[in-house]
Design a protein around this motif. Structure first.
Motif, PDB file in Angstrom:
ATOM      1  N   TYR A   1       0.860  -1.184   0.000  1.00 48.36           N
ATOM      2  CA  TYR A   1       0.000   0.000   0.000  1.00 48.36           C
ATOM      3  C   TYR A   1       0.890   1.224   0.000  1.00 48.36           C
ATOM      4  O   TYR A   1       2.101   1.124   0.193  1.00 48.36           O
ATOM      5  N   GLU A   2       0.317   2.377  -0.228  1.00 46.75           N
ATOM      6  CA  GLU A   2       1.077   3.614  -0.200  1.00 46.75           C
ATOM      7  C   GLU A   2       0.714   4.391   1.046  1.00 46.75           C
ATOM      8  O   GLU A   2      -0.462   4.663   1.297  1.00 46.75           O
TER       9      GLU A   2
ATOM     10  N   GLU B   1       4.179   9.281   2.153  1.00 48.01           N
ATOM     11  CA  GLU B   1       5.338   8.875   1.383  1.00 48.01           C
ATOM     12  C   GLU B   1       5.921   9.999   0.540  1.00 48.01           C
ATOM     13  O   GLU B   1       7.136  10.078   0.358  1.00 48.01           O
TER      14      GLU B   1
END
Length: 149
Positions: free
Chosen positions: A139-140, A144
């Motif tokens: 997943y992000e 990030e």
């Protein structure tokens, strides 16, 4: 992104350090993509520590690592192996600098709180021993874009 395998050993679990360790890694900006809490079965202990099976210290290691549950994790991030190794500290806690996990929480080599893969190749091998591909969730992280250039 790179991945690594980390494991809070039975002494770390018994001392209630799972949350502290996870928090340190997350606060660094690393991403947990798999985790499980279990008492390791003998067959996986033998596979994980295959290079040590014939060494004189192995019976004690095997007894210790199967003495209680462990918290197994897969972490993701750029250069995650080298970053986590630095955060963990030297294998011998007497040589681990303050601020590292072992420098802050361990006293003995035999009970040094946490295991971390020492290379990307080792990480791949250890991840495959303890996790099926479908148990790993990519997943992000929402932050990030603020962690990586």
């Amino acid at each position: 992104m790179d991945r690594t395998f980390l494991m809070v050993k039975p002494d770390g679990v018994q001392r209630g350090l799972i949350g502290e360790i996870v928090a340190r890694l997350e606060n660094k900006g690393l991403k947990i993509v798999a985790a499980k809490f279990e008492k390791l079965p003998e067959e996986r202990v033998m596979e994980h520590y295959a290079e040590h099976v014939e060494k004189p210290f192995f019976p004690g290691l095997k007894s210790y690592i199967t003495s209680g549950p462990c918290f197994l994790m897969v972490w993701e991030g750029k250069n995650v192996v080298s970053i986590t190794r630095q955060m963990i500290g030297a294998t011998n806690p007497a040589e681990a600098v303050p601020g590292t996990i072992r420098g802050d929480y361990a006293l003995e080599i035999g009970m040094n709180v946490i295991h971390g893969s020492d290379s990307t190749e080792t990480a791949e091998r250890e991840i495959s021993i303890h996790f099926k591909p479908e148990e790993i969730s990519g997943y992000e992280r929402i932050d990030e874009k603020f962690l990586y250039e």
